[in-house]
Design an enzyme around this catalytic site. Structure first.
Site, PDB file in Angstrom:
ATOM      1  N   SER A  17       7.102 -24.769   6.470  1.00 48.16           N
ATOM      2  CA  SER A  17       6.169 -24.577   7.597  1.00 48.16           C
ATOM      3  C   SER A  17       4.961 -25.506   7.476  1.00 48.16           C
ATOM      4  O   SER A  17       4.566 -26.159   8.462  1.00 48.16           O
ATOM      5  CB  SER A  17       5.727 -23.114   7.702  1.00 48.16           C
ATOM      6  OG  SER A  17       5.349 -22.609   6.459  1.00 48.16           O
TER       7      SER A  17
ATOM      8  N   HIS B  16      13.254 -19.237   4.558  1.00 50.38           N
ATOM      9  CA  HIS B  16      11.788 -19.337   4.411  1.00 50.38           C
ATOM     10  C   HIS B  16      11.191 -17.978   4.789  1.00 50.38           C
ATOM     11  O   HIS B  16      11.400 -16.996   4.079  1.00 50.38           O
ATOM     12  CB  HIS B  16      11.310 -20.501   5.290  1.00 50.38           C
ATOM     13  CG  HIS B  16       9.923 -20.982   5.044  1.00 50.38           C
ATOM     14  ND1 HIS B  16       9.216 -20.696   3.919  1.00 50.38           N
ATOM     15  CD2 HIS B  16       9.089 -21.744   5.815  1.00 50.38           C
ATOM     16  CE1 HIS B  16       8.010 -21.264   3.984  1.00 50.38           C
ATOM     17  NE2 HIS B  16       7.916 -21.905   5.144  1.00 50.38           N
TER      18      HIS B  16
ATOM     19  N   HIS C  66      12.780 -17.757  -7.491  1.00 48.52           N
ATOM     20  CA  HIS C  66      11.889 -18.646  -6.732  1.00 48.52           C
ATOM     21  C   HIS C  66      12.215 -20.094  -7.058  1.00 48.52           C
ATOM     22  O   HIS C  66      12.623 -20.398  -8.185  1.00 48.52           O
ATOM     23  CB  HIS C  66      10.420 -18.362  -7.064  1.00 48.52           C
ATOM     24  CG  HIS C  66       9.481 -18.861  -6.024  1.00 48.52           C
ATOM     25  ND1 HIS C  66       8.967 -20.130  -6.044  1.00 48.52           N
ATOM     26  CD2 HIS C  66       8.988 -18.260  -4.920  1.00 48.52           C
ATOM     27  CE1 HIS C  66       8.176 -20.285  -4.988  1.00 48.52           C
ATOM     28  NE2 HIS C  66       8.174 -19.169  -4.286  1.00 48.52           N
TER      29      HIS C  66
ATOM     30  N   ARG D 260       1.514 -12.452  -6.168  1.00 48.93           N
ATOM     31  CA  ARG D 260       1.397 -11.778  -4.869  1.00 48.93           C
ATOM     32  C   ARG D 260       2.247 -10.502  -4.872  1.00 48.93           C
ATOM     33  O   ARG D 260       1.879  -9.502  -4.277  1.00 48.93           O
ATOM     34  CB  ARG D 260       1.806 -12.739  -3.743  1.00 48.93           C
ATOM     35  CG  ARG D 260       0.912 -13.977  -3.674  1.00 48.93           C
ATOM     36  CD  ARG D 260       1.448 -15.025  -2.719  1.00 48.93           C
ATOM     37  NE  ARG D 260       2.774 -15.488  -3.099  1.00 48.93           N
ATOM     38  CZ  ARG D 260       3.553 -16.262  -2.355  1.00 48.93           C
ATOM     39  NH1 ARG D 260       3.141 -16.661  -1.167  1.00 48.93           N
ATOM     40  NH2 ARG D 260       4.731 -16.648  -2.781  1.00 48.93           N
TER      41      ARG D 260
ATOM     42  N   ASP E  97       8.235 -11.467  -1.520  1.00 50.70           N
ATOM     43  CA  ASP E  97       8.923 -10.598  -0.563  1.00 50.70           C
ATOM     44  C   ASP E  97       9.543  -9.365  -1.222  1.00 50.70           C
ATOM     45  O   ASP E  97      10.077  -8.497  -0.525  1.00 50.70           O
ATOM     46  CB  ASP E  97      10.024 -11.387   0.157  1.00 50.70           C
ATOM     47  CG  ASP E  97       9.436 -12.501   1.007  1.00 50.70           C
ATOM     48  OD1 ASP E  97       8.326 -12.318   1.524  1.00 50.70           O
ATOM     49  OD2 ASP E  97      10.084 -13.558   1.140  1.00 50.70           O
TER      50      ASP E  97
END
Ligand code: AMX
Length: 425
Positions: free
Chosen positions: A233, A263, A309, A318, A364
């Site tokens: 992005s 993504h 990842h 996060r 996520d």
């Protein structure tokens, strides 16, 4: 206008000079090389672009302007935007001025709602957000000033103005997408005295008697704000804006990339995985049951969503921030308990399998369970929440690029024939 503009105006001349000197003195030094595998392999790892807003360290995770993200979790997204743009956290006056700038620009023109209401009932929420941003392009000050004739040194000023206009409207747009797409009733008016994330929370219309949902929105919008310059992005936004397409076009393009399943769309898969475990075991399984379930999944050639990842080699900070929040707010929710159990069980299962370079959870891995806890169970909406946040990063990078006079992006492509010849000489 806000003190953000003045802070940038004060810093930009020195930043320009620093880069000019760097290129003049060291412009011919080599900082990376490209292999054939990288040319065919998504350009992974090639150092060929600059992003000063944030950095992703394999062993530390996201660093925003020198601050590890875990140290910023009590900040507001507006503060993070100021930090991304300037390298400094705002003082109280600068924060208040930025918040006022956003409130002054928050009203969404009625034609945007007409566009959203006219879209088919089964449109993806990301399509709707993207369409809304494209419809708003006619408001671009950058495009108008460019048409009128503007000096290159001035580009960043209307880029900042457009960015503020877009950021100001994003909570209402994204909340409107939610309410229209999922038949939640009338649009809810923003309350003028709330911060950006809390305003978004109230416009979504999620019941929030204790203010915990607003806290989750603040956290969510901080954690997803930026992730260097090379991700799909950010990179897309960067390339589109390098043609001097205005910020509305560029962010819309970037968000189209975020809508890809590799993504931003990955977050909805992670919650599906957790809920499927709850269904299969009629609640929270034992550690052994969960480990067996994951092993069977791996044996069937499927990945464990929310783990692994491309860059990170540790638990994503996060994820840790979301996990800490869940432990405080919904420790007794079985869906969160499964997320917590996965955190204990999955890394060992992945390590034993030995394939994943990073067996630990990514961003996520747990965020969907928190949204679900507060009643946002429309999975396809989750990417919109990350889109609102990621716009802060894309726009701060864009403002800086226009300030630095970054030229149009035009790497050289080569043909397979060319590569075959190059490797055989
Ligand atoms: N479960 C099972 N296997 C995994 C795995 C996981 N969570 N993560 C990696 N692996 C496997 C890969 O599929 C690959 O197998 P292969 O050699 O048979 O092709 C091998 O381990 C090596 O992969 P890698 O180098 O560690 O990862 P990558 O850079 O190729 O891919 C990612 C990274 C995130 C796509 C991958 O870890 C994955 O598919 N994770 C699960 C999906 C997920 O959580 N996506 C969200 C990512 C966060 C985001 O960016 N939104």
């Amino acid at each position: 206008m806000s003190m953000l503009k003045e802070t940038l105006a004060a810093k930009i001349p020195a930043m320009r000079e620093e880069i000019r000197t760097l290129i003049k003195k060291h412009g011919d030094k080599v900082i990376s090389q490209v292999t054939v595998a990288q040319a065919y392999g998504g350009m992974r790892g090639i150092k060929c672009m600059v992003c000063d807003t944030s950095l992703v360290e394999p062993d530390k995770g996201l660093i925003i302007r020198g601050h590890p993200i875990i140290e910023l979790t009590r900040r507001l997204p507006e503060e993070i935007f100021f930090l991304l743009c300037t390298g400094e956290l705002p003082d109280d006056a600068a924060l208040a001025a930025l918040q006022k700038s956003l409130r002054d620009r928050a009203e969404v023109p009625s034609y945007v709602w007409d566009v959203l209401r006219d879209m088919p009932d089964d449109s993806h929420p990301m399509d709707m957000l993207d369409m809304a941003i494209l419809a708003l392009e006619r408001e671009s000050v950058f495009a108008r000033r460019y048409r009128e004739g503007m000096r290159k040194e001035e580009y960043w000023e209307p880029a900042l103005e457009d960015s503020l206009r877009l950021i100001a409207k994003l909570p209402a747009l994204a909340a409107g997408v939610y309410r229209i797409r999922f038949n939640k009733g009338e649009l809810l008016a923003p309350k003028p005295d709330l911060d950006w994330a809390a305003g978004y929370a109230t416009m979504l219309g999620v019941p929030d008697p204790d203010g915990e949902f607003a806290d989750l929105m603040r956290l969510y919008l901080v954690l997803h704000c930026d992730h260097e310059g090379g991700n799909v992005s950010a990179n897309t936004c960067h390339i589109v804006a390098s043609s001097l397409a205005d910020p509305f076009y560029a962010v819309s393009a970037g968000l189209s990339g975020l809508a890809g399943p590799l993504h931003g769309l990955a977050n909805q898969e992670c919650l599906r995985f957790v809920l499927s475990i709850k269904d299969k075991f009629g609640g929270v399984p034992s550690a052994e049951q969960l480990a067996d379930h994951c092993k069977q999944r791996l044996a069937g050639g499927q990945v464990i969503p929310g783990y692994g990842h491309a860059v990170l080699r540790v638990t994503d900070p996060r994820f840790v921030a979301f996990h800490n929040f869940g432990s405080k707010v919904c420790a007794d929710d079985p869906v969160f308990q499964i997320v917590d159990l996965c955190y204990k069980v999955v890394p060992e299962v992945l390590k034993a399998q030995g394939k994943a370079k990073n067996p630990y959870p990514n961003v996520d891995g747990g965020s969907g369970a928190l949204l679900y806890h507060f009643g946002i169970n429309e999975f396809s909406y989750y990417t919109v929440l990350s889109a609102v946040s990621r716009s802060l990063g894309m726009l701060s990078q864009l403002i800086l690029n226009r300030a630095m006079g970054t030229p149009i992006t035009r790497p050289k492509s080569v043909s397979t024939e060319w590569i075959k010849e190059a490797v055989t000489v």
